[in-house]
Design a protein around this motif. Structure first.
Motif, PDB file in Angstrom:
ATOM      1  N   ASN A 214       3.391  -2.193   2.008  1.00 44.71           N
ATOM      2  CA  ASN A 214       1.959  -1.888   2.343  1.00 44.71           C
ATOM      3  C   ASN A 214       0.906  -2.421   1.237  1.00 44.71           C
ATOM      4  O   ASN A 214      -0.129  -2.412   1.390  1.00 44.71           O
ATOM      5  CB  ASN A 214       2.089  -0.506   2.458  1.00 44.71           C
ATOM      6  CG  ASN A 214       2.627   0.208   3.708  1.00 44.71           C
ATOM      7  OD1 ASN A 214       2.581  -0.645   4.699  1.00 44.71           O
ATOM      8  ND2 ASN A 214       3.432   1.292   3.590  1.00 44.71           N
ATOM      9  N   GLY A 215       1.685  -2.242   0.100  1.00 49.40           N
ATOM     10  CA  GLY A 215       0.761  -2.746  -1.234  1.00 49.40           C
ATOM     11  C   GLY A 215       0.429  -4.108  -0.932  1.00 49.40           C
ATOM     12  O   GLY A 215      -0.748  -4.581  -1.286  1.00 49.40           O
ATOM     13  N   GLN A 216       1.224  -5.063  -0.467  1.00 48.65           N
ATOM     14  CA  GLN A 216       0.912  -6.412  -0.235  1.00 48.65           C
ATOM     15  C   GLN A 216      -0.260  -6.512   0.866  1.00 48.65           C
ATOM     16  O   GLN A 216      -1.102  -7.382   0.742  1.00 48.65           O
ATOM     17  CB  GLN A 216       2.253  -7.067  -0.011  1.00 48.65           C
ATOM     18  CG  GLN A 216       3.198  -7.356  -0.967  1.00 48.65           C
ATOM     19  CD  GLN A 216       4.362  -8.151  -0.691  1.00 48.65           C
ATOM     20  OE1 GLN A 216       5.199  -7.401   0.246  1.00 48.65           O
ATOM     21  NE2 GLN A 216       4.592  -9.166  -1.012  1.00 48.65           N
ATOM     22  N   TYR A 217       0.131  -5.708   2.064  1.00 50.82           N
ATOM     23  CA  TYR A 217      -1.260  -5.626   2.774  1.00 50.82           C
ATOM     24  C   TYR A 217      -2.413  -5.396   2.274  1.00 50.82           C
ATOM     25  O   TYR A 217      -3.448  -5.859   2.583  1.00 50.82           O
ATOM     26  CB  TYR A 217      -0.734  -4.573   3.928  1.00 50.82           C
ATOM     27  CG  TYR A 217       0.372  -4.919   4.910  1.00 50.82           C
ATOM     28  CD1 TYR A 217       0.977  -6.357   4.837  1.00 50.82           C
ATOM     29  CD2 TYR A 217       1.263  -3.981   5.693  1.00 50.82           C
ATOM     30  CE1 TYR A 217       2.132  -6.659   5.770  1.00 50.82           C
ATOM     31  CE2 TYR A 217       2.451  -4.270   6.128  1.00 50.82           C
ATOM     32  CZ  TYR A 217       2.797  -5.275   6.125  1.00 50.82           C
ATOM     33  OH  TYR A 217       4.094  -5.708   6.988  1.00 50.82           O
ATOM     34  N   HIS A 218      -2.528  -4.181   1.502  1.00 47.45           N
ATOM     35  CA  HIS A 218      -3.751  -3.815   0.973  1.00 47.45           C
ATOM     36  C   HIS A 218      -4.333  -4.929   0.128  1.00 47.45           C
ATOM     37  O   HIS A 218      -5.502  -5.255  -0.104  1.00 47.45           O
ATOM     38  CB  HIS A 218      -3.481  -2.670  -0.020  1.00 47.45           C
ATOM     39  CG  HIS A 218      -3.541  -1.377   0.916  1.00 47.45           C
ATOM     40  ND1 HIS A 218      -4.771  -0.723   1.622  1.00 47.45           N
ATOM     41  CD2 HIS A 218      -2.673  -0.431   1.368  1.00 47.45           C
ATOM     42  CE1 HIS A 218      -4.197   0.116   1.999  1.00 47.45           C
ATOM     43  NE2 HIS A 218      -3.054   0.599   2.061  1.00 47.45           N
ATOM     44  N   LEU A 219      -3.299  -5.590  -0.725  1.00 49.20           N
ATOM     45  CA  LEU A 219      -3.828  -6.606  -1.664  1.00 49.20           C
ATOM     46  C   LEU A 219      -4.567  -7.858  -0.850  1.00 49.20           C
ATOM     47  O   LEU A 219      -5.508  -8.326  -1.455  1.00 49.20           O
ATOM     48  CB  LEU A 219      -2.447  -7.064  -2.392  1.00 49.20           C
ATOM     49  CG  LEU A 219      -2.815  -8.093  -3.649  1.00 49.20           C
ATOM     50  CD1 LEU A 219      -3.912  -7.607  -4.454  1.00 49.20           C
ATOM     51  CD2 LEU A 219      -1.634  -8.659  -4.151  1.00 49.20           C
ATOM     52  N   ARG A 220      -3.533  -8.216   0.124  1.00 50.47           N
ATOM     53  CA  ARG A 220      -4.377  -9.423   0.957  1.00 50.47           C
ATOM     54  C   ARG A 220      -5.718  -8.892   1.538  1.00 50.47           C
ATOM     55  O   ARG A 220      -6.721  -9.574   1.495  1.00 50.47           O
ATOM     56  CB  ARG A 220      -3.379  -9.810   2.066  1.00 50.47           C
ATOM     57  CG  ARG A 220      -3.979 -10.945   2.944  1.00 50.47           C
ATOM     58  CD  ARG A 220      -2.908 -11.480   3.821  1.00 50.47           C
ATOM     59  NE  ARG A 220      -1.529 -11.666   3.095  1.00 50.47           N
ATOM     60  CZ  ARG A 220      -1.189 -13.024   2.653  1.00 50.47           C
ATOM     61  NH1 ARG A 220      -1.939 -14.141   2.972  1.00 50.47           N
ATOM     62  NH2 ARG A 220      -0.118 -13.382   2.199  1.00 50.47           N
ATOM     63  N   LEU A 221      -5.867  -7.458   1.992  1.00 51.33           N
ATOM     64  CA  LEU A 221      -7.017  -7.134   2.666  1.00 51.33           C
ATOM     65  C   LEU A 221      -8.143  -7.127   1.347  1.00 51.33           C
ATOM     66  O   LEU A 221      -9.363  -7.507   1.773  1.00 51.33           O
ATOM     67  CB  LEU A 221      -7.096  -5.723   3.189  1.00 51.33           C
ATOM     68  CG  LEU A 221      -8.150  -4.992   4.001  1.00 51.33           C
ATOM     69  CD1 LEU A 221      -8.680  -6.091   4.808  1.00 51.33           C
ATOM     70  CD2 LEU A 221      -7.719  -3.909   4.421  1.00 51.33           C
ATOM     71  N   ALA A 222      -7.922  -6.698   0.386  1.00 53.07           N
ATOM     72  CA  ALA A 222      -8.943  -6.785  -0.828  1.00 53.07           C
ATOM     73  C   ALA A 222      -9.452  -8.040  -1.077  1.00 53.07           C
ATOM     74  O   ALA A 222     -10.501  -8.137  -1.450  1.00 53.07           O
ATOM     75  CB  ALA A 222      -8.197  -6.252  -2.079  1.00 53.07           C
TER      76      ALA A 222
ATOM     77  N   GLU B  97     -11.603  -0.971  -3.398  1.00 57.64           N
ATOM     78  CA  GLU B  97     -11.037   0.204  -3.011  1.00 57.64           C
ATOM     79  C   GLU B  97      -9.317  -0.319  -2.687  1.00 57.64           C
ATOM     80  O   GLU B  97      -8.309   0.468  -2.818  1.00 57.64           O
ATOM     81  CB  GLU B  97     -11.495   0.564  -1.718  1.00 57.64           C
ATOM     82  CG  GLU B  97     -10.673   1.811  -0.809  1.00 57.64           C
ATOM     83  CD  GLU B  97     -11.510   2.079   0.480  1.00 57.64           C
ATOM     84  OE1 GLU B  97     -10.774   2.394   1.432  1.00 57.64           O
ATOM     85  OE2 GLU B  97     -12.669   1.604   0.785  1.00 57.64           O
ATOM     86  N   HIS B  98      -9.185  -1.331  -1.943  1.00 52.81           N
ATOM     87  CA  HIS B  98      -8.123  -1.887  -1.510  1.00 52.81           C
ATOM     88  C   HIS B  98      -7.206  -2.332  -2.647  1.00 52.81           C
ATOM     89  O   HIS B  98      -5.979  -2.378  -2.771  1.00 52.81           O
ATOM     90  CB  HIS B  98      -8.154  -2.935  -0.192  1.00 52.81           C
ATOM     91  CG  HIS B  98      -8.649  -2.154   0.918  1.00 52.81           C
ATOM     92  ND1 HIS B  98      -7.526  -1.272   1.539  1.00 52.81           N
ATOM     93  CD2 HIS B  98      -9.587  -2.209   1.494  1.00 52.81           C
ATOM     94  CE1 HIS B  98      -8.128  -0.912   2.625  1.00 52.81           C
ATOM     95  NE2 HIS B  98      -9.557  -1.320   2.690  1.00 52.81           N
ATOM     96  N   PHE B  99      -7.797  -2.849  -3.628  1.00 49.02           N
ATOM     97  CA  PHE B  99      -7.124  -3.428  -5.003  1.00 49.02           C
ATOM     98  C   PHE B  99      -6.693  -2.171  -5.646  1.00 49.02           C
ATOM     99  O   PHE B  99      -5.460  -2.216  -5.921  1.00 49.02           O
ATOM    100  CB  PHE B  99      -8.055  -3.995  -6.062  1.00 49.02           C
ATOM    101  CG  PHE B  99      -8.533  -5.438  -5.579  1.00 49.02           C
ATOM    102  CD1 PHE B  99      -7.273  -6.409  -5.314  1.00 49.02           C
ATOM    103  CD2 PHE B  99      -9.886  -5.934  -5.787  1.00 49.02           C
ATOM    104  CE1 PHE B  99      -7.399  -7.725  -5.179  1.00 49.02           C
ATOM    105  CE2 PHE B  99      -9.833  -7.452  -5.754  1.00 49.02           C
ATOM    106  CZ  PHE B  99      -8.540  -8.111  -5.386  1.00 49.02           C
TER     107      PHE B  99
END
Length: 318
Positions: free
Chosen positions: A202-210, A224-226
């Protein structure tokens, strides 16, 4: 535990009949509880193996659990034909589902291999029209993979989230960031439900979205997503170097907004992470210098120099 109970059952043979039957009844009840517990452990192991995509081990665990449930001793020590019925029924349903998924996903694996070949072709192709044709083929195959996974695994499986992330990458590379955001938001929802909010994936998904939001210039959403990504990934040592790069990206946002104090704080965090990564590399490969160790910190120091220059702190800039 089973050996201990069996020993006590044998030892109970020396008692009078009534006492012996009472002791054996209690011990057989204990034995049944142990068996059910082992069956439940095997069931949970099957679920974990399924999450990992290891269907051979998942199916083997289901088979073992089913055999355990079929051979539970009753109170008198005789064997039942189908104990405990509800657990046996559930494990049989799970077994059928896993077998169906394994067969369906064999086709998915073939499609993934085709996509790997196409991705290599994309890297080597310069012609724009050829690239667009390759991207269309990749998207079509990824869509087929998603359809297979939804049918075999359901909409809340982490492998579905991974495929959505792949589709987001393809959309972003073609200049469609809004679609990429939509795919990643779906992946994050699935990841939270299937793996829990603190799982590194999930951290990787947030990182990609950021980083997608960063490319769009939407700094507030990127921050926010970072923040969510670093809050998750900081608990996993293997993401130390990723955290360093992420803190540098956050610092760049603050540099653009003129908040040099915040930028400097994040740049120092980035250097700390890169130093930890270097220490890990040195421990694992003593005496072998890594090119990553040199290049990781280079941009961070340049950004630090720029920040100090903007603040007219020339000594630190130098």
């Amino acid at each position: 535990e089973i050996a201990r109970i069996n020993f006590k059952i044998r030892k109970s043979q020396v008692h009078r009949e009534a006492t012996r039957q009472s002791i054996q009844q209690k011990l057989c009840e204990d034995l049944s509880k142990v068996g059910v517990t082992i069956g439940k452990i095997r069931t949970k192991m099957a679920l974990i193996y399924e999450r990992l995509g290891d269907y051979d081990h998942a199916i083997a665990c289901c088979r073992e659990a089913a055999e355990i449930y079929k051979h539970q001793p009753d109170a008198s020590g005789a064997k039942k034909g189908g104990a405990p019925a509800e657990l046996l029924y559930l494990i049989q349903l799970m077994f059928k589902r896993l077998e169906t998924a394994q067969k369906a996903l064999a086709g998915r694996d073939n499609l993934l291999r085709q996509i790997e070949v196409l991705r290599r072709d994309l890297e080597s192709t310069k012609d724009i029209s050829q690239k667009m044709a390759l991207y269309k083929t990749v998207e079509r195959l990824a869509g087929l993979i998603l359809k297979i996974e939804l049918g075999a695994l359901g909409s809340a499986h982490p492998q579905v989230a991974d495929t959505l992330q792949m589709l987001s990458t393809v959309a972003l590379e073609q200049g469609r960031p809004d679609e990429a955001v939509d795919f990643l938001q779906k992946a994050i929802r699935i990841g939270r439900m299937a793996l829990g909010p603190s799982h590194p994936r999930n951290g990787q998904y947030h990182l990609r979205l950021a980083r997608v939001h960063l490319s769009q210039g939407i700094d507030s959403l990127a921050l926010e997503h970072f923040g969510r990504a670093t809050g998750i990934l900081k608990h996993s040592p293997k993401f130390t170097r990723v955290l360093g790069s992420t803190f540098n990206d956050v610092a760049v946002i603050y540099i653009r907004s003129g908040d040099f104090k915040q930028a400097i704080a994040y740049l120092h965090k980035a250097l700390e992470q890169f130093e930890r990564a270097k220490q890990t590399d040195d421990a694992e490969r003593p005496g072998q210098a890594s090119l990553d160790d040199a290049t990781d910190s280079l941009q961070v120091y340049r950004n630090l120099g720029d920040c100090h220059m903007q603040q007219k702190d020339f000594s630190n800039a130098v």
